[in-house]
Scaffold this motif. Structure first.
Motif, PDB file in Angstrom:
ATOM      1  N   GLU A   6       0.847  -1.178   0.000  1.00  0.00           N
ATOM      2  CA  GLU A   6       0.000   0.000   0.000  1.00  0.00           C
ATOM      3  C   GLU A   6       0.890   1.238   0.000  1.00  0.00           C
ATOM      4  O   GLU A   6       1.938   1.272   0.633  1.00  0.00           O
ATOM      5  N   THR A   7       0.464   2.229  -0.751  1.00  0.00           N
ATOM      6  CA  THR A   7       1.222   3.456  -0.922  1.00  0.00           C
ATOM      7  C   THR A   7       0.440   4.609  -0.297  1.00  0.00           C
ATOM      8  O   THR A   7      -0.776   4.676  -0.468  1.00  0.00           O
ATOM      9  N   PRO A   8       1.101   5.504   0.420  1.00  0.00           N
ATOM     10  CA  PRO A   8       0.372   6.637   0.987  1.00  0.00           C
ATOM     11  C   PRO A   8      -0.396   7.397  -0.099  1.00  0.00           C
ATOM     12  O   PRO A   8       0.112   7.615  -1.190  1.00  0.00           O
ATOM     13  N   ASN A   9      -1.625   7.767   0.220  1.00  0.00           N
ATOM     14  CA  ASN A   9      -2.477   8.457  -0.742  1.00  0.00           C
ATOM     15  C   ASN A   9      -3.143   9.648  -0.040  1.00  0.00           C
ATOM     16  O   ASN A   9      -4.212   9.503   0.554  1.00  0.00           O
ATOM     17  N   PRO A  10      -2.516  10.814  -0.102  1.00  0.00           N
ATOM     18  CA  PRO A  10      -3.085  11.986   0.561  1.00  0.00           C
ATOM     19  C   PRO A  10      -4.482  12.341   0.052  1.00  0.00           C
ATOM     20  O   PRO A  10      -5.312  12.829   0.812  1.00  0.00           O
ATOM     21  N   ALA A  11      -4.759  12.089  -1.218  1.00  0.00           N
ATOM     22  CA  ALA A  11      -6.089  12.388  -1.761  1.00  0.00           C
ATOM     23  C   ALA A  11      -7.152  11.536  -1.085  1.00  0.00           C
ATOM     24  O   ALA A  11      -8.235  12.028  -0.744  1.00  0.00           O
ATOM     25  N   LEU A  12      -6.859  10.263  -0.865  1.00  0.00           N
ATOM     26  CA  LEU A  12      -7.805   9.377  -0.199  1.00  0.00           C
ATOM     27  C   LEU A  12      -8.013   9.813   1.248  1.00  0.00           C
ATOM     28  O   LEU A  12      -9.149   9.835   1.740  1.00  0.00           O
ATOM     29  N   LEU A  13      -6.942  10.167   1.927  1.00  0.00           N
ATOM     30  CA  LEU A  13      -7.069  10.612   3.317  1.00  0.00           C
ATOM     31  C   LEU A  13      -7.932  11.863   3.414  1.00  0.00           C
ATOM     32  O   LEU A  13      -8.796  11.960   4.293  1.00  0.00           O
TER      33      LEU A  13
END
Length: 84
Positions: free
Chosen positions: A10-17
Motif C-alpha cells: 500500500e502506498t500513501p495516498n493523501p487524496a484518499l485521506l
C-alpha cells in the motif's frame, strides 16, 4: 530474465485521506485526476494538449459523480529482476 522478488505494498495516498476526512467529491476528483495525468499523461497524450485536456476533464467529472467507486488505497508493485 527471472523475477527474484515481487512485493505489492500500500502506498500513501493523501487524496484518499482528505476524501475520508472531508467527503468533498470535487476536491477528491481534482486530486486523483492530477495524480493520474501527472503520472501517465506524457506517455498517453504526448504533446497533444487538446487530448490531455479532454481526458482530464472527463476523468475528473466521472470521479466526482461516483467517488466511492475509486476511493481505494493505492498500491505499488516492486520487482527485482535478474538476467539468467
Amino acid at each position: 530474465m527471472v523475477v527474484k522478488e515481487f512485493v505489492i505494498a500500500e502506498t500513501p495516498n493523501p487524496a484518499l485521506l482528505r476524501w475520508q476526512e472531508t467527503r468533498d467529491a470535487a476536491t477528491f476528483a481534482a486530486d486523483m485526476t492530477g495524480f493520474f495525468v501527472a503520472a501517465f499523461g506524457p506517455s498517453l497524450f504526448g504533446g497533444s494538449e487538446p487530448l490531455h485536456d479532454l481526458f482530464a476533464s472527463r476523468l475528473e467529472a466521472a470521479i466526482a459523480r461516483t467517488p466511492d467507486e475509486i476511493a481505494r488505497p493505492l498500491v505499488t508493485a516492486t520487482l527485482r529482476i535478474a538476467r539468467r
